[in-house]
Design a protein around this motif. Structure first.
Motif, PDB file in Angstrom:
ATOM      1  N   LYS A 171       0.926  -2.393   3.868  1.00 64.03           N
ATOM      2  CA  LYS A 171      -0.499  -2.026   3.851  1.00 64.03           C
ATOM      3  C   LYS A 171      -1.348  -3.213   3.409  1.00 64.03           C
ATOM      4  CE  LYS A 171      -4.138   0.625   3.925  1.00 64.03           C
ATOM      5  NZ  LYS A 171      -4.633   1.344   5.083  1.00 64.03           N
ATOM      6  N   ARG A 186       3.246  -8.677   9.531  1.00 61.53           N
ATOM      7  CA  ARG A 186       3.572  -7.344   9.025  1.00 61.53           C
ATOM      8  C   ARG A 186       5.066  -7.079   8.996  1.00 61.53           C
ATOM      9  NH1 ARG A 186      -0.499  -3.660  10.676  1.00 61.53           N
ATOM     10  NH2 ARG A 186       0.680  -2.105   9.516  1.00 61.53           N
ATOM     11  N   LYS A 195      -4.236  -5.290   5.612  1.00 69.23           N
ATOM     12  CA  LYS A 195      -5.618  -5.551   5.182  1.00 69.23           C
ATOM     13  C   LYS A 195      -6.001  -7.016   5.311  1.00 69.23           C
ATOM     14  CE  LYS A 195      -6.478  -1.782   1.966  1.00 69.23           C
ATOM     15  NZ  LYS A 195      -6.830  -1.424   0.594  1.00 69.23           N
ATOM     16  N   TYR A 218       6.257  -0.277   1.873  1.00 72.63           N
ATOM     17  CA  TYR A 218       5.093   0.374   2.479  1.00 72.63           C
ATOM     18  C   TYR A 218       3.801  -0.191   1.885  1.00 72.63           C
ATOM     19  CZ  TYR A 218       7.368   4.138   5.165  1.00 72.63           C
ATOM     20  OH  TYR A 218       8.067   4.860   6.095  1.00 72.63           O
ATOM     21  N   HIS A 266      -1.303   4.869   4.449  1.00 73.85           N
ATOM     22  CA  HIS A 266      -0.700   3.939   5.402  1.00 73.85           C
ATOM     23  C   HIS A 266       0.220   4.685   6.354  1.00 73.85           C
ATOM     24  CE1 HIS A 266       0.466   0.111   6.930  1.00 73.85           C
ATOM     25  NE2 HIS A 266       1.714   0.180   6.507  1.00 73.85           N
ATOM     26  N   LYS A 267       0.017   4.498   7.629  1.00 77.06           N
ATOM     27  CA  LYS A 267       0.818   5.114   8.687  1.00 77.06           C
ATOM     28  C   LYS A 267       0.694   6.638   8.700  1.00 77.06           C
ATOM     29  CE  LYS A 267       2.823   1.212   9.989  1.00 77.06           C
ATOM     30  NZ  LYS A 267       2.488   0.568  11.235  1.00 77.06           N
TER      31      LYS A 267
END
Length: 90
Positions: free
Chosen positions: A23, A32, A27, A19, A59-60
């Motif tokens: 992230k 991804r 950025k 995770y 994130h998310k």
């Protein structure tokens, strides 16, 4: 059962790092990690640190399926640990 606990520790560490890496990649606009991969890691045991990573890395957090999958998975694993943990500790 001890092997299961070690599995949970390792998968949670990997999920947390994944995770965080996703992230970072978001950025810098790099390739991804697939959402299905992140969700699968949460479903298969990494939900505890997956949810924590969502909060820490922000994130998310606006994607409802990530929140739902992580929370439901956490509840399932808490039940498994509680139910089967009695046999390990007794």
């Amino acid at each position: 059962m001890k092997l299961f606990y070690w599995y949970l520790i390792i998968i949670n560490i990997i999920t947390f790092l994944s995770y965080g890496l996703d992230k970072l990649k978001a950025k810098i606009k790099c390739h991804r990690i697939k959402e299905t991969t992140l969700l699968s890691m949460s479903i298969f045991g990494g939900a505890f640190m997956g949810f924590l990573a969502m909060i820490i890395f922000n994130h998310k957090t606006k994607v409802n399926r990530f929140i739902i999958v992580n929370l439901v998975s956490i509840l399932i694993y808490i039940f498994i640990i509680y139910y089967f943990g009695e046999y390990v500790w007794n």
